[in-house]
Design an enzyme around this catalytic site. Sequence first.
Site, mmCIF file in Angstrom:
data_model
loop_
_atom_site.group_PDB
_atom_site.id
_atom_site.type_symbol
_atom_site.label_atom_id
_atom_site.label_comp_id
_atom_site.label_asym_id
_atom_site.label_seq_id
_atom_site.Cartn_x
_atom_site.Cartn_y
_atom_site.Cartn_z
ATOM 1 N N GLU A 122 -8.261 -1.897 5.076
ATOM 2 C CA GLU A 122 -7.015 -2.653 5.094
ATOM 3 C C GLU A 122 -5.950 -1.796 4.409
ATOM 4 O OE1 GLU A 122 -5.234 -6.815 3.247
ATOM 5 O OE2 GLU A 122 -7.416 -6.522 3.348
ATOM 6 N N ASP B 134 0.432 -10.772 -4.372
ATOM 7 C CA ASP B 134 -0.291 -9.730 -5.095
ATOM 8 C C ASP B 134 -0.066 -9.794 -6.594
ATOM 9 O OD1 ASP B 134 -1.557 -8.262 -2.926
ATOM 10 O OD2 ASP B 134 0.485 -7.817 -2.285
#
Length: 244
Positions: free
Chosen positions: A36, A47
């Site tokens: 990824e 995140d």
Amino acid sequence: MFRKPALITFITAGDPSIRATLDFLLVLDKYSEVIELGIPFSDPMADGRVIQKANIRALKSGTRVSDVFNIVREFKEYSDTPIVLMTYYNPVHRRGVGRFVKKAKESGVNAIIVVNLPIEEAGEYLSVCEKYDMGTVFLVAPNTSEERLRLIDEASSAFVYLVSLYGTTGARDKVSELAFDLIKRAKKVCRKPLAVGFGVSKAEHISELIRAGANGVVVGSALVEIIEKLVKMPWMNLRERLKS
């Protein structure tokens, strides 16, 4: 897209440089069923601190979306390991959905995760991905309803991404019980492979999740943290260490 069980590794493109990213991809290629690759973005809301800092480093290095496509294109000259792009909708919208997906496909991208695109608003995106035979991956939260699970499973042509906890990405000491509950629920509903991410940082985490029924496990922040530690090394030393 991947054999079971699968290790899916994540890094941010352009961290700490475009040149280094290809080297990291080639190293990860030896151990990963799927890689990824994150497109750097200024406001990565899903995140945690480690990947936020990676995004900042990548943007400071001048990395743009076109550079990410070029990195994938060059990597595909050496490997056929599937590449999943991770992005937020803003870069997709800015370039135009059709143009973005077409360029991604031409570069060798196998699937795309658009983190902040809800399934209810994804009609145009799904149509374009079908047109260009681009794999799609949507995220499932621990509190996602069974009805919505079915919709996400139908829309995800590559795999379904199960978020193991509430909150942002980042290494944790242990796997949340929410992850095991979500795997159990998803296996009753979903027909696509199930990959679990967020908070996975140790070999025992991977083993536990695979035993619980996950088809794949995503490891990201733990790897990005290693890159952060390598950033201070002189470039030639970094290349030599990667070769070893």
